[in-house]
Write an enzyme that holds these catalytic residues in place. Structure first.
Site, PDB file in Angstrom:
ATOM      1  N   ASP A   1       0.977  -1.088   0.061  1.00  0.00           N
ATOM      2  CA  ASP A   1       0.117  -0.088  -0.100  1.00  0.00           C
ATOM      3  C   ASP A   1       1.132   0.979   0.045  1.00  0.00           C
ATOM      4  O   ASP A   1       1.657   1.518   0.957  1.00  0.00           O
ATOM      5  CB  ASP A   1      -0.961  -0.131   1.297  1.00  0.00           C
ATOM      6  CG  ASP A   1      -1.607   1.160   1.309  1.00  0.00           C
ATOM      7  OD1 ASP A   1      -1.606   2.105   0.722  1.00  0.00           O
ATOM      8  OD2 ASP A   1      -2.629   1.289   2.321  1.00  0.00           O
TER       9      ASP A   1
ATOM     10  N   LEU B   1       3.942   3.522 -11.704  1.00  0.00           N
ATOM     11  CA  LEU B   1       2.897   3.787 -12.376  1.00  0.00           C
ATOM     12  C   LEU B   1       1.735   3.638 -11.327  1.00  0.00           C
ATOM     13  O   LEU B   1       0.568   3.897 -11.377  1.00  0.00           O
ATOM     14  CB  LEU B   1       2.536   2.439 -13.257  1.00  0.00           C
ATOM     15  CG  LEU B   1       3.443   2.199 -14.242  1.00  0.00           C
ATOM     16  CD1 LEU B   1       2.913   1.060 -15.144  1.00  0.00           C
ATOM     17  CD2 LEU B   1       3.708   3.604 -15.287  1.00  0.00           C
TER      18      LEU B   1
ATOM     19  N   GLY C   1      -0.789   4.006  -7.918  1.00  0.00           N
ATOM     20  CA  GLY C   1      -1.833   5.068  -7.611  1.00  0.00           C
ATOM     21  C   GLY C   1      -3.103   5.022  -8.303  1.00  0.00           C
ATOM     22  O   GLY C   1      -3.205   4.100  -8.996  1.00  0.00           O
TER      23      GLY C   1
ATOM     24  N   SER D   1       0.862  12.602 -16.168  1.00  0.00           N
ATOM     25  CA  SER D   1      -0.253  12.404 -17.309  1.00  0.00           C
ATOM     26  C   SER D   1      -0.579  13.868 -17.840  1.00  0.00           C
ATOM     27  O   SER D   1      -0.386  15.058 -17.360  1.00  0.00           O
ATOM     28  CB  SER D   1      -1.487  11.984 -16.311  1.00  0.00           C
ATOM     29  OG  SER D   1      -2.677  12.450 -17.160  1.00  0.00           O
ATOM     30  N   ASN D   2      -1.162  13.689 -19.127  1.00  0.00           N
ATOM     31  CA  ASN D   2      -1.662  14.848 -19.796  1.00  0.00           C
ATOM     32  C   ASN D   2      -2.674  15.785 -18.951  1.00  0.00           C
ATOM     33  O   ASN D   2      -2.795  16.819 -19.138  1.00  0.00           O
ATOM     34  CB  ASN D   2      -2.197  14.688 -21.115  1.00  0.00           C
ATOM     35  CG  ASN D   2      -3.621  13.833 -21.076  1.00  0.00           C
ATOM     36  OD1 ASN D   2      -4.613  14.308 -21.028  1.00  0.00           O
ATOM     37  ND2 ASN D   2      -3.688  12.478 -20.637  1.00  0.00           N
ATOM     38  N   HIS D   3      -3.182  15.421 -17.751  1.00  0.00           N
ATOM     39  CA  HIS D   3      -4.148  16.098 -17.260  1.00  0.00           C
ATOM     40  C   HIS D   3      -3.647  16.803 -16.088  1.00  0.00           C
ATOM     41  O   HIS D   3      -4.387  17.829 -15.711  1.00  0.00           O
ATOM     42  CB  HIS D   3      -5.200  14.889 -16.353  1.00  0.00           C
ATOM     43  CG  HIS D   3      -5.971  14.182 -17.437  1.00  0.00           C
ATOM     44  ND1 HIS D   3      -6.786  14.737 -18.174  1.00  0.00           N
ATOM     45  CD2 HIS D   3      -5.842  13.040 -17.883  1.00  0.00           C
ATOM     46  CE1 HIS D   3      -7.396  13.819 -18.861  1.00  0.00           C
ATOM     47  NE2 HIS D   3      -6.860  12.504 -18.789  1.00  0.00           N
TER      48      HIS D   3
ATOM     49  N   TYR E   1      -6.878  14.809  -9.807  1.00  0.00           N
ATOM     50  CA  TYR E   1      -5.942  13.504 -10.351  1.00  0.00           C
ATOM     51  C   TYR E   1      -4.820  14.456 -11.121  1.00  0.00           C
ATOM     52  O   TYR E   1      -3.719  14.063 -10.836  1.00  0.00           O
ATOM     53  CB  TYR E   1      -6.734  12.768 -11.291  1.00  0.00           C
ATOM     54  CG  TYR E   1      -5.758  12.041 -12.167  1.00  0.00           C
ATOM     55  CD1 TYR E   1      -5.101  11.069 -11.678  1.00  0.00           C
ATOM     56  CD2 TYR E   1      -5.863  12.251 -13.649  1.00  0.00           C
ATOM     57  CE1 TYR E   1      -4.367  10.157 -12.600  1.00  0.00           C
ATOM     58  CE2 TYR E   1      -5.272  11.487 -14.523  1.00  0.00           C
ATOM     59  CZ  TYR E   1      -4.215  10.405 -13.944  1.00  0.00           C
ATOM     60  OH  TYR E   1      -3.673   9.519 -14.783  1.00  0.00           O
TER      61      TYR E   1
ATOM     62  N   LYS F   1      -0.576  14.711 -10.189  1.00  0.00           N
ATOM     63  CA  LYS F   1       0.496  14.519 -11.150  1.00  0.00           C
ATOM     64  C   LYS F   1       1.459  15.704 -11.327  1.00  0.00           C
ATOM     65  O   LYS F   1       2.730  15.649 -11.305  1.00  0.00           O
ATOM     66  CB  LYS F   1      -0.269  14.056 -12.462  1.00  0.00           C
ATOM     67  CG  LYS F   1      -0.826  13.040 -12.823  1.00  0.00           C
ATOM     68  CD  LYS F   1      -0.162  11.777 -12.218  1.00  0.00           C
ATOM     69  CE  LYS F   1      -0.929  10.390 -12.263  1.00  0.00           C
ATOM     70  NZ  LYS F   1       0.026   9.351 -11.848  1.00  0.00           N
TER      71      LYS F   1
ATOM     72  N   ARG G   1     -10.073  12.647 -30.143  1.00  0.00           N
ATOM     73  CA  ARG G   1      -9.019  13.416 -28.987  1.00  0.00           C
ATOM     74  C   ARG G   1      -7.699  12.577 -28.711  1.00  0.00           C
ATOM     75  O   ARG G   1      -6.531  13.051 -28.907  1.00  0.00           O
ATOM     76  CB  ARG G   1      -9.548  13.532 -27.746  1.00  0.00           C
ATOM     77  CG  ARG G   1      -8.810  13.953 -26.366  1.00  0.00           C
ATOM     78  CD  ARG G   1      -9.581  14.244 -25.270  1.00  0.00           C
ATOM     79  NE  ARG G   1      -8.660  14.445 -24.325  1.00  0.00           N
ATOM     80  CZ  ARG G   1      -7.981  13.348 -23.347  1.00  0.00           C
ATOM     81  NH1 ARG G   1      -8.496  12.348 -23.600  1.00  0.00           N
ATOM     82  NH2 ARG G   1      -7.083  13.565 -22.210  1.00  0.00           N
TER      83      ARG G   1
HETATM   84  C1  15L Z   1      -4.946   9.419 -18.008  1.00  0.00           C
HETATM   85  O1  15L Z   1      -4.494  10.041 -17.341  1.00  0.00           O
HETATM   86  C2  15L Z   1      -5.755   8.317 -17.349  1.00  0.00           C
HETATM   87  O2  15L Z   1      -4.918   7.338 -16.492  1.00  0.00           O
HETATM   88  C3  15L Z   1      -6.096   7.326 -18.540  1.00  0.00           C
HETATM   89  O3  15L Z   1      -7.055   6.549 -17.952  1.00  0.00           O
HETATM   90  C4  15L Z   1      -6.993   8.070 -19.715  1.00  0.00           C
HETATM   91  O4  15L Z   1      -8.130   8.676 -19.155  1.00  0.00           O
HETATM   92  C5  15L Z   1      -5.931   9.023 -20.289  1.00  0.00           C
HETATM   93  O5  15L Z   1      -5.473   9.902 -19.349  1.00  0.00           O
HETATM   94  C6  15L Z   1      -6.601  10.071 -21.189  1.00  0.00           C
HETATM   95  O6  15L Z   1      -6.497  11.168 -20.833  1.00  0.00           O
HETATM   96  O7  15L Z   1      -7.084   9.766 -22.162  1.00  0.00           O
END
Ligand code: 15L
Length: 270
Positions: A49, A69, A71, A109-111, A134, A138, A172
């Site tokens: 964990d 990776l 999380g 992540s792109n997010h 989220y 990141k 996208r």
């Molecule tokens: C992410 O960061 C996610 O982990 C994945 O599940 C997708 O949602 C991806 O982004 C995305 O933007 O398509």
């Protein structure tokens, strides 16, 4: 490098990377909260964990590099993000420092930059504009990686991953898709490149519609082979069936931007 730890091994990306990297890193150690369903007898696995530092210190013991990776991999409640992605990510870097591990590849992540409009191409040196709790986690991981690299001498690569899949599944994803093989190539640069100190790369294949300048990755030898446009017709057809999403369709983060959105899109980007 032989002894490598992969956290998040039971997830989708973890499952793909396990198979691609096992021939390269023969002592690939896997970890997750639960055992991967298809664990093979020659795959060493340790449950952990990430929110418990003592667990994390055990799984990192004796490895040369870490692919992190682990999380929560989508938007979630704050308490979940806090435990898995904030505390968990801190524990991973801190355990690595304490145990003398020198290399970490962090799955960002792109997010982390999802609120940039699709009309605005960006490099890796822009201010973060997370599109979700989220995405904030990141951005936190990227900042943490920079601090551990600069202060403690770890070598850290953050991969702002787009979407890992066999092929881009919608419009996208034609811009942000990465093939599992190309992702494995980026991970190897993070674990092995002798000159890498701290870098952020975009985790994207050779996408004609990309919104990202990935020249840092190319400078380190990245040569992607996946071509999103080879799958264009199917991806566009899939999107044509979906409902329009004015906010999500405008910003790079897509549905992560429109979820819970109560702002004014015209003010987010002028
Ligand atoms: C992410 O960061 C996610 O982990 C994945 O599940 C997708 O949602 C991806 O982004 C995305 O933007 O398509």
């Amino acid at each position: 490098m032989r002894r490598v730890l992969l956290t998040g091994a039971a997830g989708d990306i973890g499952g793909r990377l396990r198979k691609l990297l096992k021939p390269i890193y023969p002592e690939l150690r896997l970890s997750d909260m639960k055992t991967p369903a298809d664990l093979a007898p020659d795959e060493p696995f340790m449950a952990a964990d990430l929110a418990r530092l003592e667990d994390v210190e055990k799984i990192v013991e004796g490895v040369e590099g870490i692919i992190h990776l682990g999380g929560f991999s989508v938007e979630g409640p704050w308490e979940t993000i806090l435990q898995s992605n904030i505390i968990g990510c801190y524990n991973l870097f801190e355990a690595a420092r304490r145990k003398g591990i020198k290399r970490i590849v962090f799955a960002s992540s792109n997010h982390a930059i999802g609120f940039y409009p699709r009309t605005h191409p960006i490099g890796v040196d822009v201010t973060v504009r997370p599109d979700s709790r989220y995405g904030v986690s990141k951005a936190f991981g990227e900042a943490l990686g920079a601090m551990y690299a600069d202060k403690y001498g770890l070598r850290v690569l953050c991969l702002r991953i787009g979407n890992v899949a066999d092929r881009p599944v919608d419009k996208r994803r034609l811009s942000i898709w990465i093939s599992p093989e190309d992702l494995a190539q980026l991970v190897r640069i993070g674990l092995e490149h002798p000159e890498l100190n701290y870098e952020i790369f975009y985790g994207a294949s050779l996408n004609e519609r990309s919104w990202w300048d990935n020249s840092r990755a190319y400078a380190y030898g990245y040569r992607p082979e996946g071509r999103a446009e080879d799958h264009r017709d199917a991806a566009l057809a899939a999107s044509a069936k979906g409902a329009p999403d004015p906010v999500g369709d405008f910003f790079q983060g897509g549905p992560f931007c429109s979820a819970e959105f109560t702002g004014e899109a015209s003010r987010v980007w002028k």
